[in-house]
Design a protein around this motif. Sequence first.
Motif, PDB file in Angstrom:
ATOM      1  N   ALA A 233      40.674  30.451  36.528  1.00 41.80           N
ATOM      2  CA  ALA A 233      41.851  31.274  36.260  1.00 41.80           C
ATOM      3  C   ALA A 233      43.091  30.378  36.296  1.00 41.80           C
ATOM      4  O   ALA A 233      43.010  29.178  36.033  1.00 41.80           O
TER       5      ALA A 233
ATOM      6  N   ARG B 238      43.385  28.236  32.893  1.00 41.51           N
ATOM      7  CA  ARG B 238      42.921  29.253  31.944  1.00 41.51           C
ATOM      8  C   ARG B 238      44.006  29.587  30.922  1.00 41.51           C
ATOM      9  O   ARG B 238      43.703  29.933  29.773  1.00 41.51           O
TER      10      ARG B 238
ATOM     11  N   VAL C  88      38.415  32.654  40.515  1.00 37.84           N
ATOM     12  CA  VAL C  88      38.091  33.975  41.046  1.00 37.84           C
ATOM     13  C   VAL C  88      36.600  34.000  41.350  1.00 37.84           C
ATOM     14  O   VAL C  88      35.783  33.574  40.525  1.00 37.84           O
TER      15      VAL C  88
ATOM     16  N   LEU D 156      40.944  38.961  38.182  1.00 37.23           N
ATOM     17  CA  LEU D 156      41.100  37.953  37.133  1.00 37.23           C
ATOM     18  C   LEU D 156      42.489  38.039  36.498  1.00 37.23           C
ATOM     19  O   LEU D 156      43.119  37.013  36.204  1.00 37.23           O
TER      20      LEU D 156
ATOM     21  N   THR E 211      45.190  34.935  36.872  1.00 35.10           N
ATOM     22  CA  THR E 211      45.403  34.178  35.637  1.00 35.10           C
ATOM     23  C   THR E 211      46.872  34.109  35.245  1.00 35.10           C
ATOM     24  O   THR E 211      47.382  33.046  34.886  1.00 35.10           O
TER      25      THR E 211
ATOM     26  N   GLU F 243      38.828  43.154  32.403  1.00 34.17           N
ATOM     27  CA  GLU F 243      40.233  42.791  32.177  1.00 34.17           C
ATOM     28  C   GLU F 243      40.903  43.694  31.149  1.00 34.17           C
ATOM     29  O   GLU F 243      42.039  44.133  31.332  1.00 34.17           O
TER      30      GLU F 243
ATOM     31  N   PRO G 288      44.870  35.178  27.465  1.00 34.29           N
ATOM     32  CA  PRO G 288      45.292  34.372  28.621  1.00 34.29           C
ATOM     33  C   PRO G 288      46.413  33.387  28.308  1.00 34.29           C
ATOM     34  O   PRO G 288      47.316  33.187  29.124  1.00 34.29           O
TER      35      PRO G 288
END
Length: 568
Positions: free
Chosen positions: A184, A188, A200, A255, A259, A287, A301
Motif C-alpha cells: 500500500a 502503491r 496491509v 487498503l 494507500t 475497495e 491508486p
Amino acid sequence: MDNREIASVIERLGTASELLGENPFKARAYHGAARTLYGLAEPAEKLLAEGRLAELPGFGKALVEKIAVLVATGRLPQLEERLAKLPPGLFEMLEIEGLGAKRVKLLWETLGVTNPGELEYACLENRLLELPGFGPKTQANVLAGIGRLNRYRARRLYPEARALADGLREKIAALPGVGRCAVAGSVRRLAETAGDLDLVVQIAAGGEGAFAEALRGCDWAGGLRAGDGGGLRFDYLGTEADLRLAGAGRWGTALVLATGSAAHVEGLRGTARERGLDLDALEIEDEEEVYRALGLDEIPPELREGLGEIGAARRGDLPKLLETADIRGVFHVHTTASDGTQSLEDLAKLGEELGYAYIGVSDHSRSAFYAGGLSAEALAAQVEDIVRFNERGRTCRLLAGVESDVLADGSLDYPAEILGRLDFVIASVHSGLRMPREKATARVLAAIENPYTTMLGHATGRLLLAREGYELDWNRVLAALAERGVALELNTSPHRFDADWRILLRAREQGVPVALNPDAHRAGMFDTVALGVGIARKGWLTKSDVLNTLELPELLAWLTARNGERNR
C-alpha cells in the motif's frame, strides 16, 4: 556476476586508486574499463570463458586476470587492500554533488575530513575557503550538497522501493496466520521515491498476538514496535516498514486507508461524514465498495493524492487512464553511433519483439562530445542509413531524429539544413544546469520557439535523489509548448521521471501532447516505459494525451504537420 556488478567493482578500484594518489593512468584505465562493461551487450563472464575479454579495448592481461579472480571468487584482493587504507566515509563524500576523487583526496589530506558529517562541520567553520580550487561559492555548494544527501539517504527510487516492498510482502505472507498481504502507501501510488514501506495484512481472528510473536522471531524485522492504529512497525533492510492489520471484513477499508495520501484520506473522511458515516469504522471487504459507500466511483491508486480526484469521482468524471498496451512506439533511443549499445538492426528487432510500430532514433548531438555526439556529417549519414534500412520492409519503422543539445543561448546544435532532414528533434539541456530560474526559462523558451524542435527532453535536468533540477517558469513554458505544438517529454528513466507528474497534470489541462520516452542506451532500458505509464497515470494522462499512442500513419501525419510549421 553480471556486467554491472563487475563494472561496479572495477570502478570502485579506480576510485580507490585515485584517492590513494596512485598512478593516474591506471585509475583512468579502470574507469574506462568499467564504462565498457556497463555498456557491454554480451555477458562479460561469457567473453571471459571464451577467451575474448582481452579483445576489448583497454583490457590488458592484468585487468583480465583481476576480472577472472573476481568472477571466480566474488572478491578482488587488490580492491580490498586499497579499501583497508581508506576511511569508508570518503566514498560517501563522493556522493555529494560537485565532489570528485581529486577534491575528496584534498579534503582528507589537508583537513583530515573523512565523512560527510565532518565535512559539514568544516564548511560551517569556513575551513574550505583557503583550499586550492575551493572558495565561498564552492563551499556553499558543498554544504547544499550535503543537505541534499542527508534528505535523500532515507528515500529510495521507485523500482528499488517496489522490489523491497514486494520482497517483504512475500516474507509476511509466509508467516503463520496470514490470510492476505498487499503493498500500500506511496509505493502503491507509484510515487517516484519512497521513504518507507506500507503494507496491509489480514490476520485470522484472534491471531494478532501469534503473528506479532512470529514477526519478532524474524531476523529481517528489526526493532519491532507498535505502529499507528494498532499496527506494527519495524526496520526492514534499512527502511521503515509499517503494517496495518485488517480485521475480519475490513480488508477493503484498511487498503483504502493505507494507500491514499494524508490529503486523500482526510477528504474521504469528510465525504463519509457528509453521509453520516465513519470511514475508519466501515467493515467492507472490497475497495470499490468502500468508494461506492461514499457515493464515489473507485479511484485508481495512482490518483489518490488529494488533488481533485474525489470531486471528479463524485461527478463520475474520472479519466480513463493510459495503459501500457496503448503505447505504439517510443522516441529518445540511442545507438552505437553515440553512447548506446544497439545498432539499427538491433532496435528494429527489439521493436518487433515489443510490438512497437516505430522507434525514434535520437543519438546525442555534436556538443555532447563526452557521449560520442554525432558530427553534422555523421548525422546526415545516419539519416541515409535509416532511410535505406526502412526500405527492407521491417514491421517496426525507424524514425530519424536527434537529441540536440540546447546551447547556452537556447539555440540547437546543428544548422537548419541538417535539422530539416530529420523526422523529429528532441531539444535537451545537458550543460550549465545550475541556472537561475529566469535564465533557465529563457533558454528553454528559445529552444521551444525553434521551428525544428519537436519535443522538449527531460525538461528540468533533474536526477532523483541525486541532483535538483533547474527551476522553470512553468506558466510560460507550458503556454509556449501549447502555442508551438511542441510535445513535452516524460523521460521514463526512474532516475529522472522528468517532467514531474504534477507538471503533466497542467500540461494535460493546456492540451500539450506528452511523449513517454525511455532515453534508452541499452535494451533493458525499454522496460522503463511501463514505469513511465504509471507516472503518466499519476498525471491523469489518457491515451489521447500521449503522442506515442498514435498508430504509425497518424504519427507520421502529426510529424508532417508539425514539420510543416517550419516554413511559416
